[in-house]
Write a protein that holds these residues in place. Structure first.
Motif, short mmCIF file in Angstrom:
data_model
loop_
_atom_site.label_atom_id
_atom_site.label_comp_id
_atom_site.label_asym_id
_atom_site.label_seq_id
_atom_site.Cartn_x
_atom_site.Cartn_y
_atom_site.Cartn_z
N HIS A 176 0.83 -1.21 0.00
CA HIS A 176 0.00 0.00 0.00
C HIS A 176 0.87 1.26 0.00
O HIS A 176 0.69 2.14 -0.85
CB HIS A 176 -0.92 0.03 1.22
N PHE A 177 1.82 1.34 0.93
CA PHE A 177 2.59 2.58 1.03
C PHE A 177 3.62 2.73 -0.08
O PHE A 177 3.94 3.85 -0.48
CB PHE A 177 3.26 2.67 2.41
N TYR A 178 4.11 1.62 -0.62
CA TYR A 178 5.11 1.69 -1.70
C TYR A 178 4.46 2.00 -3.04
O TYR A 178 5.01 2.77 -3.84
CB TYR A 178 5.87 0.37 -1.77
N ALA A 179 3.29 1.41 -3.31
CA ALA A 179 2.72 1.51 -4.66
C ALA A 179 1.41 2.27 -4.76
O ALA A 179 1.12 2.85 -5.80
CB ALA A 179 2.52 0.10 -5.22
N TYR A 180 0.59 2.27 -3.70
CA TYR A 180 -0.78 2.74 -3.85
C TYR A 180 -1.12 4.02 -3.08
O TYR A 180 -2.08 4.70 -3.42
CB TYR A 180 -1.75 1.64 -3.40
N TYR A 238 4.13 -5.00 -7.18
CA TYR A 238 4.31 -3.59 -6.80
C TYR A 238 5.40 -2.89 -7.60
O TYR A 238 6.40 -2.41 -7.06
CB TYR A 238 4.60 -3.49 -5.30
N ASP A 239 5.21 -2.85 -8.90
CA ASP A 239 6.11 -2.12 -9.79
C ASP A 239 7.53 -2.68 -9.68
O ASP A 239 7.77 -3.82 -10.00
CB ASP A 239 6.05 -0.62 -9.49
N ASP A 240 8.46 -1.91 -9.17
CA ASP A 240 9.87 -2.30 -9.12
C ASP A 240 10.26 -2.79 -7.73
O ASP A 240 11.42 -2.72 -7.35
CB ASP A 240 10.74 -1.10 -9.51
N ALA A 241 9.30 -3.32 -6.98
CA ALA A 241 9.58 -3.68 -5.59
C ALA A 241 10.62 -4.77 -5.45
O ALA A 241 11.36 -4.81 -4.46
CB ALA A 241 8.29 -4.10 -4.89
N GLY A 242 10.71 -5.68 -6.42
CA GLY A 242 11.72 -6.73 -6.33
C GLY A 242 13.13 -6.17 -6.27
O GLY A 242 13.96 -6.64 -5.50
N HIS A 243 13.39 -5.16 -7.08
CA HIS A 243 14.71 -4.50 -7.03
C HIS A 243 14.88 -3.75 -5.72
O HIS A 243 15.95 -3.81 -5.10
CB HIS A 243 14.87 -3.55 -8.22
N PHE A 244 13.86 -3.04 -5.32
CA PHE A 244 13.92 -2.26 -4.08
C PHE A 244 14.24 -3.15 -2.88
O PHE A 244 15.01 -2.77 -1.99
CB PHE A 244 12.58 -1.55 -3.88
N LEU A 245 13.67 -4.35 -2.86
CA LEU A 245 13.87 -5.27 -1.74
C LEU A 245 14.99 -6.27 -1.97
O LEU A 245 15.20 -7.15 -1.12
CB LEU A 245 12.56 -6.01 -1.46
N ALA A 246 15.69 -6.15 -3.09
CA ALA A 246 16.84 -7.01 -3.39
C ALA A 246 16.48 -8.49 -3.23
O ALA A 246 17.14 -9.25 -2.53
CB ALA A 246 18.04 -6.65 -2.50
N VAL A 247 15.43 -8.92 -3.92
CA VAL A 247 14.92 -10.27 -3.72
C VAL A 247 15.86 -11.36 -4.21
O VAL A 247 15.73 -12.53 -3.79
CB VAL A 247 13.53 -10.45 -4.38
#
Length: 304
Positions: A176-180, A238-247
């Motif tokens: 929610h807070f990262y994307a919406y 959530y868009d680019d969240a995988g990069h942001f969280l270094a999955v």
């Protein structure tokens, strides 16, 4: 005596929201503001359609919805022909979940919801809501994907309930807070990013020693967790969240994510009630196994 040095003076923080004594509903903005209300119950009259199979699913291909369609497709793949089902599209952005028929099944107005018109032992139809509850019900009804030994069963339920308790931090919190959210709030994003990374570390450590969540057996715990955390691990959330969280740091989660993603039934399950993305991967309604070949949106759709 408390150590006040642990808590910086309020003046060091930027000015923020001061809650009023009694909360009042105001326009908050954000992606889902138009359908969010602080009240429950039906908002309009609408009966739900009923198809030819005993199992009637009303859903959308969100991570919670996908859990159930994966389970149903896995049951069919395992030879449980009585698990045939009709899947009807519920467009949550349009508020379909607030129709009277849907609310009769799920008073919480959340997908997925299901009716079993031929419950084990006979009698009146059974209503089902909450994805974890539906998975457990189907596993017990068909005797599949839930170990019968006490330790395997307990471990499966441990991880099933872990997912049910953890996903709100991933979806309702971080997502929610990262994307919406209408504004980016650093504190909120950092707080939930930290928790999601901790959850990914929990999974990674566990999967370093286990093929699946409950050990060597593929169970409803995997079906519950994979649509959320596998989606994140494969850069689909959530868009680019995988990069942001270094999955990519979570190598054992990555192995498990790929392993389940290669299951034909899991792939089919992700397509059911999907009304977004690649048209060839959208099966907006599902009433027969042949629908995957003939009824995907690239073949029947018309968005003109």
């Amino acid at each position: 005596m408390s150590d006040d040095s642990k808590f910086p003076p309020e003046k060091n923080f930027p000015a923020g929201y001061v809650p009023q004594k009694v909360w009042e509903d105001t326009a908050s903005g954000g992606a889902f503001a138009s359908i969010n209300k602080p009240t429950a119950g039906a908002q309009f009259e609408r009966e739900l359609p009923v198809g030819k199979h005993p199992l009637q699913l009303y859903s959308l291909a969100t991570p919670n919805g996908v859990k159930v369609t994966i389970m149903l497709e896995e049951l069919l793949a395992a030879g449980h022909s009585d698990a045939e089902y009709d899947a009807w599209l519920i467009r949550i952005n349009d508020g379909d979940q607030f129709g009277s028929g849907f609310v009769e099944i799920n008073p919480n107005s959340k997908i997925p919801a299901m009716m079993d018109h031929a419950p084990k032992g006979g009698g009146d139809p059974v209503r089902l809501f909450e994805s974890g509850s539906i998975l457990f019900y189907l596993a017990e009804k068909f005797g599949a994907f839930l170990p019968t030994d006490v330790r395997g069963r307990a471990e499966t339920m441990n991880w099933l309930f872990w997912q049910m308790g953890s996903a709100p931090f991933l979806g309702g919190g971080f997502g929610h807070f990262y994307a919406y959210a209408p504004v980016k709030i650093k504190y909120a994003i950092d707080r939930y990013a930290m928790e999601v990374k901790r959850q990914m570390d929990v999974l990674d450590r566990h999967l370093a020693e286990n093929e699946y969540m409950a050990g060597s057996d593929y169970t409803i715990a995997d079906m519950a967790i994979w649509p959320w955390y596998g989606r994140l691990a494969s850069y689909g959330a959530y868009d680019d969240a995988g990069h942001f969280l270094a999955v990519d740091e979570y190598e054992h989660v990555q192995r498990w994510t790929k392993q389940i993603g290669e299951r034909p039934a899991a792939r089919r399950g992700t397509m059911v009630n999907k009304a977004f993305g690649e048209p060839s991967e959208q099966l907006r309604e599902r009433h027969d196994a042949s629908d995957f070949e003939t009824q995907t949106w690239d073949k029947i759709g018309d968005d003109s």
